[in-house]
Design a protein around this motif. Structure first.
Motif, PDB file in Angstrom:
ATOM      1  N   GLU A 110       0.825  -1.210   0.000  1.00  0.00           N
ATOM      2  CA  GLU A 110       0.000   0.000   0.000  1.00  0.00           C
ATOM      3  C   GLU A 110       0.858   1.258   0.000  1.00  0.00           C
ATOM      4  O   GLU A 110       0.518   2.249  -0.638  1.00  0.00           O
ATOM      5  CB  GLU A 110      -0.918   0.009   1.221  1.00  0.00           C
ATOM      6  N   ARG A 111       1.970   1.218   0.714  1.00  0.00           N
ATOM      7  CA  ARG A 111       2.778   2.423   0.882  1.00  0.00           C
ATOM      8  C   ARG A 111       3.810   2.625  -0.217  1.00  0.00           C
ATOM      9  O   ARG A 111       4.542   3.614  -0.206  1.00  0.00           O
ATOM     10  CB  ARG A 111       3.445   2.404   2.254  1.00  0.00           C
ATOM     11  N   ALA A 112       3.876   1.696  -1.151  1.00  0.00           N
ATOM     12  CA  ALA A 112       4.808   1.841  -2.268  1.00  0.00           C
ATOM     13  C   ALA A 112       4.281   2.877  -3.262  1.00  0.00           C
ATOM     14  O   ALA A 112       3.090   2.922  -3.549  1.00  0.00           O
ATOM     15  CB  ALA A 112       5.015   0.498  -2.957  1.00  0.00           C
ATOM     16  N   TYR A 113       5.182   3.700  -3.774  1.00  0.00           N
ATOM     17  CA  TYR A 113       4.792   4.617  -4.836  1.00  0.00           C
ATOM     18  C   TYR A 113       4.372   3.840  -6.069  1.00  0.00           C
ATOM     19  O   TYR A 113       3.470   4.239  -6.791  1.00  0.00           O
ATOM     20  CB  TYR A 113       5.959   5.545  -5.184  1.00  0.00           C
ATOM     21  N   GLN A 133      -3.035   0.293  -6.729  1.00  0.00           N
ATOM     22  CA  GLN A 133      -3.371   0.279  -8.155  1.00  0.00           C
ATOM     23  C   GLN A 133      -2.295   0.935  -9.018  1.00  0.00           C
ATOM     24  O   GLN A 133      -2.432   1.006 -10.236  1.00  0.00           O
ATOM     25  CB  GLN A 133      -4.713   0.978  -8.378  1.00  0.00           C
ATOM     26  N   ARG A 134      -1.218   1.418  -8.390  1.00  0.00           N
ATOM     27  CA  ARG A 134      -0.114   2.019  -9.156  1.00  0.00           C
ATOM     28  C   ARG A 134       0.864   0.902  -9.552  1.00  0.00           C
ATOM     29  O   ARG A 134       1.940   0.759  -8.975  1.00  0.00           O
ATOM     30  CB  ARG A 134       0.580   3.093  -8.325  1.00  0.00           C
ATOM     31  N   ILE A 135       0.466   0.119 -10.530  1.00  0.00           N
ATOM     32  CA  ILE A 135       1.213  -1.077 -10.918  1.00  0.00           C
ATOM     33  C   ILE A 135       1.756  -0.903 -12.331  1.00  0.00           C
ATOM     34  O   ILE A 135       1.013  -0.553 -13.252  1.00  0.00           O
ATOM     35  CB  ILE A 135       0.322  -2.329 -10.853  1.00  0.00           C
ATOM     36  N   GLU A 136       3.051  -1.115 -12.491  1.00  0.00           N
ATOM     37  CA  GLU A 136       3.694  -1.057 -13.794  1.00  0.00           C
ATOM     38  C   GLU A 136       4.120  -2.469 -14.199  1.00  0.00           C
ATOM     39  O   GLU A 136       4.542  -3.259 -13.351  1.00  0.00           O
ATOM     40  CB  GLU A 136       4.938  -0.153 -13.745  1.00  0.00           C
ATOM     41  N   VAL A 137       4.036  -2.777 -15.485  1.00  0.00           N
ATOM     42  CA  VAL A 137       4.477  -4.073 -15.997  1.00  0.00           C
ATOM     43  C   VAL A 137       5.811  -3.900 -16.718  1.00  0.00           C
ATOM     44  O   VAL A 137       5.902  -3.151 -17.698  1.00  0.00           O
ATOM     45  CB  VAL A 137       3.445  -4.681 -16.967  1.00  0.00           C
ATOM     46  N   ILE A 138       6.841  -4.544 -16.193  1.00  0.00           N
ATOM     47  CA  ILE A 138       8.165  -4.569 -16.827  1.00  0.00           C
ATOM     48  C   ILE A 138       8.627  -6.023 -16.810  1.00  0.00           C
ATOM     49  O   ILE A 138       8.881  -6.589 -15.743  1.00  0.00           O
ATOM     50  CB  ILE A 138       9.183  -3.687 -16.079  1.00  0.00           C
ATOM     51  N   HIS A 139       8.714  -6.628 -17.956  1.00  0.00           N
ATOM     52  CA  HIS A 139       9.112  -8.034 -18.027  1.00  0.00           C
ATOM     53  C   HIS A 139      10.553  -8.208 -17.521  1.00  0.00           C
ATOM     54  O   HIS A 139      11.384  -7.318 -17.662  1.00  0.00           O
ATOM     55  CB  HIS A 139       8.983  -8.551 -19.463  1.00  0.00           C
ATOM     56  N   ASN A 140      10.784  -9.338 -16.926  1.00  0.00           N
ATOM     57  CA  ASN A 140      12.097  -9.653 -16.348  1.00  0.00           C
ATOM     58  C   ASN A 140      12.932 -10.395 -17.386  1.00  0.00           C
ATOM     59  O   ASN A 140      12.627 -11.530 -17.743  1.00  0.00           O
ATOM     60  CB  ASN A 140      11.900 -10.503 -15.091  1.00  0.00           C
ATOM     61  N   CYS A 141      14.003  -9.766 -17.859  1.00  0.00           N
ATOM     62  CA  CYS A 141      14.809 -10.380 -18.912  1.00  0.00           C
ATOM     63  C   CYS A 141      15.564 -11.613 -18.426  1.00  0.00           C
ATOM     64  O   CYS A 141      16.121 -12.358 -19.236  1.00  0.00           O
ATOM     65  CB  CYS A 141      15.787  -9.367 -19.506  1.00  0.00           C
TER      66      CYS A 141
END
Length: 358
Positions: A110-113, A133-141
């Motif tokens: 909850e407290r994560a930016y 709900q501040r979720i970003e998708v970055i695939h893990n290489c």
């Protein structure tokens, strides 16, 4: 920008992921990492990171890191590394552990930016938890060939920059805040001669944050006009294209007339309506509009005071005068009543300051 990673050394996949981020960003930012909870606070004190990027979510050290880092001004990013997927949460062997720890895991998320998911499915499951709900998708290489290490680093850096471009007032130095107030006065009056203070700006002026703040609070037109009026030179920054994170309940401010209606010829009535709306929700844009309206020759101080007293707004309005002096450099000669600086005034300050807090 200074970024500190905290990760569990027992997970080799996370270690590989961290090493790629460290190598890919070491030439552009100050980036460090530690897998030692006991060393974390020492490194924080020495480094004073802007961002603490936590990896994994089953170590209680993550909670301590979040608490300590936030207390000392750092912003949190969390990469769960798939550890909050439903099949992990449903494992019977974890039931007892879940009962004891899920509450503090929820608190950390909850407290994560921002929370970084490694795929759309993980993002979907994180959204269903409704913790953040501040979720970003970055695939893990490390586990996919869908992007290169350089692309993963570039996308992660973009999230870091987005975090740093959020709630910029919290990071803005006092000198830049004072400059903003002077610029707003020039933007309201449109005349350099009204600005009595010396305008101090130089290489150290935090123009990026000042202009982003103006964009977020919908006062960029006043700021641009003030800058032009004062003849200041600023970097060319298109703040409309800069992304940021906002509180869940944040809405872009709109001009007061879109809320209370247009001016209908009665200056006293219009000012009372403005002040009543500001009492409901004090926004910087509306304070600027009020300061501009109070400078009109048609304002009758006696009638306005009487109307404010009848509406039981007199005390609040006197507090607003203090805020207007601080935020827009409104002079006493344009204040229809004396300013008040008390606990109620401080509460208004806090509401304005904390509007963008995540």
């Amino acid at each position: 920008m200074k970024v500190l990673h905290l990760y569990p050394k027992s997970d080799n996949m996370i270690v590989k992921h961290i090493n790629i981020l460290l190598e890919g960003m070491r030439h552009s930012i100050d980036v460090r990492a530690t897998d030692s909870p006991s060393d974390f606070k020492t490194i924080c004190r020495q480094m004073e990171p802007d961002i603490v990027h936590c990896h994994g979510c089953w170590q209680y050290a993550i909670v301590n890191a979040v608490n300590y880092a936030r207390k000392n001004g750092a912003r949190i990013i969390l990469s769960p590394h798939g550890q909050l997927e439903p099949w992990i949460l449903e494992e019977k062997s974890l039931q007892e552990k879940l009962h004891k720890t899920l509450l503090w895991q929820k608190s950390s998320v909850e407290r994560a930016y921002s929370v970084i998911a490694f795929g759309n499915m993980e993002q979907k499951h994180l959204r269903l938890l409704k913790w953040n709900q501040r979720i970003e998708v970055i695939h893990n290489c490390v586990i996919t060939n869908s992007l290169t290490p350089q692309e993963m680093c570039s996308q992660t850096f973009a999230v870091y920059q987005k975090v740093m471009d959020s709630n910029v007032l919290e990071q803005m130095d006092e000198t830049t805040q004072q400059l903003l107030a002077v610029i707003l006065k020039a933007g309201i009056t449109g005349d350099r001669r009204w600005v009595q203070e010396s305008v101090v700006c130089g290489p150290e002026t935090d123009w990026r944050r000042l202009l982003i703040y103006a964009e977020h609070h919908h006062i960029r037109n006043y700021v641009d006009y003030g800058i032009s009026t004062l003849g200041l030179e600023t970097p060319n920054i298109d703040t409309s294209k800069i992304t940021a994170y906002f509180p869940d309940n944040w809405q872009q401010p709109v001009p007061l007339k879109e809320i209370i209606g247009d001016y209908k010829g009665d200056e006293t009535d219009y000012l009372v309506r403005m002040i009543r709306q500001i009492e409901k929700q004090p926004l910087l844009l509306h304070l600027v509009e009020l300061a501009r309206e109070l400078r009109r020759d048609t304002v009758d101080d006696d009638l306005l005071q009487q109307a404010l007293e009848e509406k039981k707004l007199l005390k609040y309005a006197s507090r607003l005068m203090q805020i207007l002096q601080e935020q827009t450099r409104l002079e006493e000669g344009y204040m229809p009543l004396p300013s008040t600086n008390d606990r109620g005034t401080q509460q208004i300050r806090k509401l304005i300051t904390n509007q963008m807090t995540i």
